[in-house]
Design a protein around this motif. Sequence first.
Motif, PDB file in Angstrom:
ATOM      1  N   LEU A 198     -55.549  68.969  33.542  1.00  0.00           N
ATOM      2  CA  LEU A 198     -54.117  69.049  33.266  1.00  0.00           C
ATOM      3  C   LEU A 198     -53.422  67.722  33.581  1.00  0.00           C
ATOM      4  O   LEU A 198     -52.552  67.269  32.844  1.00  0.00           O
ATOM      5  N   ILE A 199     -53.843  67.087  34.676  1.00  0.00           N
ATOM      6  CA  ILE A 199     -53.268  65.791  35.043  1.00  0.00           C
ATOM      7  C   ILE A 199     -53.614  64.738  33.994  1.00  0.00           C
ATOM      8  O   ILE A 199     -52.755  63.952  33.573  1.00  0.00           O
ATOM      9  N   LYS A 200     -54.870  64.720  33.549  1.00  0.00           N
ATOM     10  CA  LYS A 200     -55.279  63.764  32.514  1.00  0.00           C
ATOM     11  C   LYS A 200     -54.502  63.979  31.227  1.00  0.00           C
ATOM     12  O   LYS A 200     -54.068  63.023  30.574  1.00  0.00           O
ATOM     13  N   LEU A 201     -54.302  65.251  30.862  1.00  0.00           N
ATOM     14  CA  LEU A 201     -53.544  65.566  29.653  1.00  0.00           C
ATOM     15  C   LEU A 201     -52.106  65.076  29.770  1.00  0.00           C
ATOM     16  O   LEU A 201     -51.529  64.528  28.821  1.00  0.00           O
ATOM     17  N   THR A 202     -51.506  65.253  30.954  1.00  0.00           N
ATOM     18  CA  THR A 202     -50.136  64.804  31.177  1.00  0.00           C
ATOM     19  C   THR A 202     -50.028  63.285  31.094  1.00  0.00           C
ATOM     20  O   THR A 202     -49.098  62.744  30.490  1.00  0.00           O
ATOM     21  N   LEU A 203     -51.001  62.594  31.687  1.00  0.00           N
ATOM     22  CA  LEU A 203     -50.965  61.130  31.692  1.00  0.00           C
ATOM     23  C   LEU A 203     -51.174  60.539  30.297  1.00  0.00           C
ATOM     24  O   LEU A 203     -50.797  59.394  30.042  1.00  0.00           O
ATOM     25  N   LYS A 204     -51.773  61.311  29.396  1.00  0.00           N
ATOM     26  CA  LYS A 204     -51.983  60.841  28.026  1.00  0.00           C
ATOM     27  C   LYS A 204     -50.832  61.207  27.101  1.00  0.00           C
ATOM     28  O   LYS A 204     -50.872  60.899  25.914  1.00  0.00           O
ATOM     29  N   HIS A 205     -49.809  61.860  27.653  1.00  0.00           N
ATOM     30  CA  HIS A 205     -48.690  62.361  26.840  1.00  0.00           C
ATOM     31  C   HIS A 205     -47.541  61.355  26.907  1.00  0.00           C
ATOM     32  O   HIS A 205     -46.874  61.236  27.947  1.00  0.00           O
ATOM     33  N   PRO A 206     -47.253  60.608  25.842  1.00  0.00           N
ATOM     34  CA  PRO A 206     -46.219  59.551  25.902  1.00  0.00           C
ATOM     35  C   PRO A 206     -44.845  60.010  26.384  1.00  0.00           C
ATOM     36  O   PRO A 206     -44.213  59.295  27.178  1.00  0.00           O
ATOM     37  N   PRO A 207     -44.330  61.183  25.941  1.00  0.00           N
ATOM     38  CA  PRO A 207     -43.010  61.592  26.449  1.00  0.00           C
ATOM     39  C   PRO A 207     -42.960  61.728  27.971  1.00  0.00           C
ATOM     40  O   PRO A 207     -41.902  61.528  28.577  1.00  0.00           O
ATOM     41  N   ALA A 208     -44.101  62.079  28.594  1.00  0.00           N
ATOM     42  CA  ALA A 208     -44.124  62.182  30.058  1.00  0.00           C
ATOM     43  C   ALA A 208     -43.865  60.815  30.692  1.00  0.00           C
ATOM     44  O   ALA A 208     -43.167  60.708  31.713  1.00  0.00           O
ATOM     45  N   TRP A 209     -44.412  59.764  30.101  1.00  0.00           N
ATOM     46  CA  TRP A 209     -44.178  58.415  30.618  1.00  0.00           C
ATOM     47  C   TRP A 209     -42.731  57.990  30.410  1.00  0.00           C
ATOM     48  O   TRP A 209     -42.147  57.301  31.255  1.00  0.00           O
ATOM     49  N   ILE A 210     -42.152  58.394  29.288  1.00  0.00           N
ATOM     50  CA  ILE A 210     -40.742  58.073  29.042  1.00  0.00           C
ATOM     51  C   ILE A 210     -39.854  58.734  30.104  1.00  0.00           C
ATOM     52  O   ILE A 210     -38.953  58.103  30.669  1.00  0.00           O
TER      53      ILE A 210
END
Length: 220
Positions: A198-210
């Motif tokens: 789940l953490i890896k999926l979140t880190l690969k999600h561009p809106p999460a970085w925004i």
Amino acid sequence: MSSVRWLSKDLWIIAAGFVAAMHVGKLPPAVPVLQAELGISLVQAGFLLSLVQVAGMCMALLLGSYTTKIGLKRCVLFGLSLLATASFIGGFVQTFSGLLLLRVVEGFGFLLITLSGPAFIRQLVPVEQLQAKMGLWSAYMGGGVGIGLLCTPFLINSMGWQGVWICFGLLSLTLAGMIYTIIPSVQIYTQSVAVFDLIKLTLKHPPAWILAIIFAVYAG
């Protein structure tokens, strides 16, 4: 009557968010007193003020992955208990290192409440009321910090900074007792996903970085 019961329950969770933010707001007005009584420098005061954000930066992703598994009610209660314990003990501490350590504990308590609060409210509120209640929840940071900034100077004059810490600790403990008594535990069933996946999926999600950049600017 049913809608009234639902309303009262979600307001307790919103109150938990406000109380958690009050612990953030209690420190700035106390800095001059801490400087005078404990000899804390402005740099040290800056560390005390920023540690709540540091806890979020370091552990928010990991704790957010576990909140549903642990249980939202447990997370809110544990967060309030950490705030209560750290604040109460802080009223008897006379060293900067002790306050620093307890501020870290308060940071984790704050984080548990603010990560669990929105999901918990969604469980307690009917769909037609959800937008209004989430809007109210969104005011927890500004409202709670504002209350802390407003009340702390007056309380310091009457009971000293130690009394303020103890008072805020007792408030958090009382609220935890009310939530434990009034709000039932709600078990939700989610798809089983490994936390690190789940953490890896979140880190690969561009809106999460925004969003992370937005909150970094806000916190800064």
